[in-house]
Design a protein around this motif. Structure first.
Motif, short mmCIF file in Angstrom:
data_model
loop_
_atom_site.label_atom_id
_atom_site.label_comp_id
_atom_site.label_asym_id
_atom_site.label_seq_id
_atom_site.Cartn_x
_atom_site.Cartn_y
_atom_site.Cartn_z
N ARG A 1 0.84 -1.20 0.00
CA ARG A 1 0.00 0.00 0.00
C ARG A 1 0.89 1.26 0.00
N ALA A 2 1.92 1.23 0.81
CA ALA A 2 2.84 2.37 0.87
C ALA A 2 3.50 2.60 -0.49
N ALA A 3 3.84 1.49 -1.14
CA ALA A 3 4.47 1.60 -2.46
C ALA A 3 3.50 2.21 -3.47
N LEU B 1 2.76 18.71 -1.50
CA LEU B 1 2.34 17.59 -0.65
C LEU B 1 3.50 17.08 0.20
N VAL B 2 4.67 16.95 -0.41
CA VAL B 2 5.84 16.44 0.32
C VAL B 2 6.20 17.38 1.48
N LEU B 3 6.24 18.68 1.18
CA LEU B 3 6.65 19.64 2.21
C LEU B 3 5.61 19.72 3.34
N ARG B 4 4.34 19.60 2.96
CA ARG B 4 3.28 19.75 3.97
C ARG B 4 3.11 18.48 4.81
N VAL B 5 3.00 17.36 4.12
CA VAL B 5 2.68 16.12 4.83
C VAL B 5 3.90 15.53 5.53
N TYR B 6 5.02 15.52 4.84
CA TYR B 6 6.17 14.79 5.39
C TYR B 6 7.16 15.68 6.13
N HIS B 7 7.09 16.96 5.88
CA HIS B 7 8.02 17.86 6.60
C HIS B 7 7.28 18.84 7.49
N ASP B 8 5.95 18.74 7.43
CA ASP B 8 5.11 19.49 8.36
C ASP B 8 5.38 21.00 8.31
N LEU B 9 5.71 21.49 7.14
CA LEU B 9 5.97 22.93 7.02
C LEU B 9 4.65 23.68 6.93
N PRO B 10 4.56 24.86 7.55
CA PRO B 10 3.33 25.66 7.42
C PRO B 10 3.15 26.15 5.98
N THR C 1 -14.36 14.27 2.87
CA THR C 1 -13.98 12.90 3.24
C THR C 1 -12.91 12.38 2.29
N ARG C 2 -13.10 12.69 1.03
CA ARG C 2 -12.13 12.29 0.01
C ARG C 2 -10.74 12.86 0.29
N VAL C 3 -10.73 14.15 0.56
CA VAL C 3 -9.45 14.84 0.81
C VAL C 3 -8.80 14.31 2.08
N SER C 4 -9.61 14.13 3.12
CA SER C 4 -9.06 13.62 4.39
C SER C 4 -8.51 12.22 4.21
N GLY C 5 -9.21 11.41 3.41
CA GLY C 5 -8.75 10.03 3.17
C GLY C 5 -7.40 10.02 2.47
N ARG D 1 0.01 10.12 4.75
CA ARG D 1 0.74 10.18 6.03
C ARG D 1 1.28 8.82 6.46
N ARG D 2 0.70 7.76 5.92
CA ARG D 2 1.12 6.41 6.34
C ARG D 2 2.47 5.99 5.74
N VAL D 3 2.92 6.74 4.75
CA VAL D 3 4.15 6.31 4.06
C VAL D 3 5.37 6.89 4.75
N ASP D 4 6.23 6.01 5.20
CA ASP D 4 7.46 6.44 5.87
C ASP D 4 8.64 6.37 4.91
#
Lengths: 199, 199
Positions: free
Chosen positions: A140-142, A159-168, B36-40, B46-49
């Motif tokens: 799923r991650a892949a 998306l990368v900066l917001r979700v994974y680096h938590d930048l405002p 809901t779509r956007v939140s999903g 966020r699950r991808v490390d």
């Protein structure tokens, strides 16, 4: 002139912290004064975040490693142009996004888009997790990673900066050279497209 | 009340939607579905490390950056430069290239016309052939070598900045005005260059 000695202590892998509590600005000044070891300190301080940013774009360790090195080399070359209006971290992110968007676009994304290869790279499963669960989660991650790789450049960067680096949002706007409204719109479209690609 | 904007959907997914708009979201099925779509998608992302590299990687990363900096012998942009250094090397190359090209074209044109003016047609053709022969071996011309090496080292951005771009149709017009001998010489030059670039 800075006369402090440089001693280090490893708190965690990739995050060696200087015993002296030099700020980034002080380290930059030390670099500009010709002290190369100050740049080493900056690299050690920021390498994890820069590497992670590059990995998000490249999708594999080898390319992320090359890209991260490139980011620091460019930062060193352009250190004089760092005016300190933004934090050094933000400045490095800006360089990183530019390097990644330019380079990744020209390279094959086979590894990033190959779910099996990427899944085999997942090492975050907990010990309690069964092999089947870990495999499913890895796949799923892949898929998510592959979908992110297909997003348009600005959407992916946002998306990368917001979700994974938590930048405002305003910091992302500064990095990408756009407005906060545009960043939010990009983020919305990125999430929307991500959902489409995953269903 | 109007539907949520893309930015507001982002705010909703991040739990930052203003109360008035949150009330609309509660009552609007269409907006709720989109939210809901956007939140999903956000949850999926966020699950991808990023897989953690080996500790050795972090140990050696900054060393590799340092080595690369040393190996490339980077001339830092922040090194103090005198006005002579700044003016003479990089910035004058495109300007000198343009001037040299213009001079070469003008001198060549004048010499060809002077040789052929007032001379019987047979003699003119011989003179032109001699002139063509003298340009047939550009490798032996020091001026040509200087010119081509300067042009080869000039980044395309600098070339454009220096006005080296060719206006549309200029090449066609220049070629149409050439004499048969000049065209012959140009052909030889191009063939020589193509052979050289093919090596």
């Amino acid at each position: 002139m800075l006369t402090r000695t440089w001693t280090w202590t490893a708190k965690e892998p990739g995050c060696k912290v200087a015993v002296t509590n030099e700020t980034d600005a002080e380290l930059v000044q030390a670099c500009l004064a010709g002290r190369r070891e100050a740049f080493d300190a900056l690299v050690e301080r920021h390498q994890r975040h820069v590497y992670q940013l590059c990995y998000r774009f490249a999708g594999n360790h080898e390319d992320a490693n090359d890209l991260a090195q490139d980011v620091f080399i460019r930062a060193f070359r352009g250190l004089r142009t760092f005016k300190g209006q933004a934090s050094l971290g933000t400045w490095l992110y800006r360089i990183g996004v530019n390097v990644c968007l330019n380079r990744v676009a020209t390279k094959s994304r086979v590894e990033a888009l190959d779910p099996l290869m990427a899944a085999s790279d997942e090492r975050t499963a907990s010990q309690e997790e069964s092999a089947a669960e870990a495999l499913l989660r890895g796949e799923r991650a892949a898929q998510v990673r592959a979908a992110i790789a297909k997003l348009p450049k600005k959407q992916r960067a946002t998306l990368v900066l917001r979700v994974y680096h938590d930048l405002p949002h305003d910091q992302i706007a500064g990095i990408l050279g756009s407005s906060v409204g545009a960043v939010k719109a990009n983020f919305f479209h990125a999430l929307n497209n991500l959902k489409k690609l995953l269903t | 009340m109007s539907h949520l904007s893309p930015a507001e959907f982002v705010d909703a997914a991040e739990g930052a939607l203003v109360p008035a708009r949150a009330a609309h979201l509660e009552s609007c099925a269409s907006c709720r579905q989109q939210a809901t779509r956007v939140s999903g998608a956000l949850t999926d992302a966020r699950r991808v490390d990023v897989p953690e590299p080996s500790p050795l990687f972090w140990t050696h990363f900054s060393a590799r950056v340092r080595e690369q900096v040393e190996r490339e012998r980077i001339a830092p942009a922040w090194r103090a430069q005198s006005w002579r250094e700044r003016v003479t090397v990089r910035r004058l190359v495109p300007v000198a290239s343009v001037l040299a090209l213009v001079c070469a074209v003008i001198v060549s044109g004048l010499m060809t016309r002077e040789r052929t003016a007032g001379v019987p047609p047979e003699a003119a053709s011989i003179a032109a052939a001699v002139s063509a022969d003298s340009t047939a071996a550009p490798d032996e011309s020091e001026a040509w070598d200087v010119l081509t090496s300067a042009a080869a080292e000039t980044p395309i951005e600098d070339a454009h900045a220096a006005g080296m771009g060719v206006p549309a149709g200029a090449i066609d017009r220049a070629v149409q005005r050439m004499s048969p001998e000049e065209l012959d010489a140009l052909g030889r030059l191009l063939q020589t260059e193509m052979r050289r670039s093919g090596d």
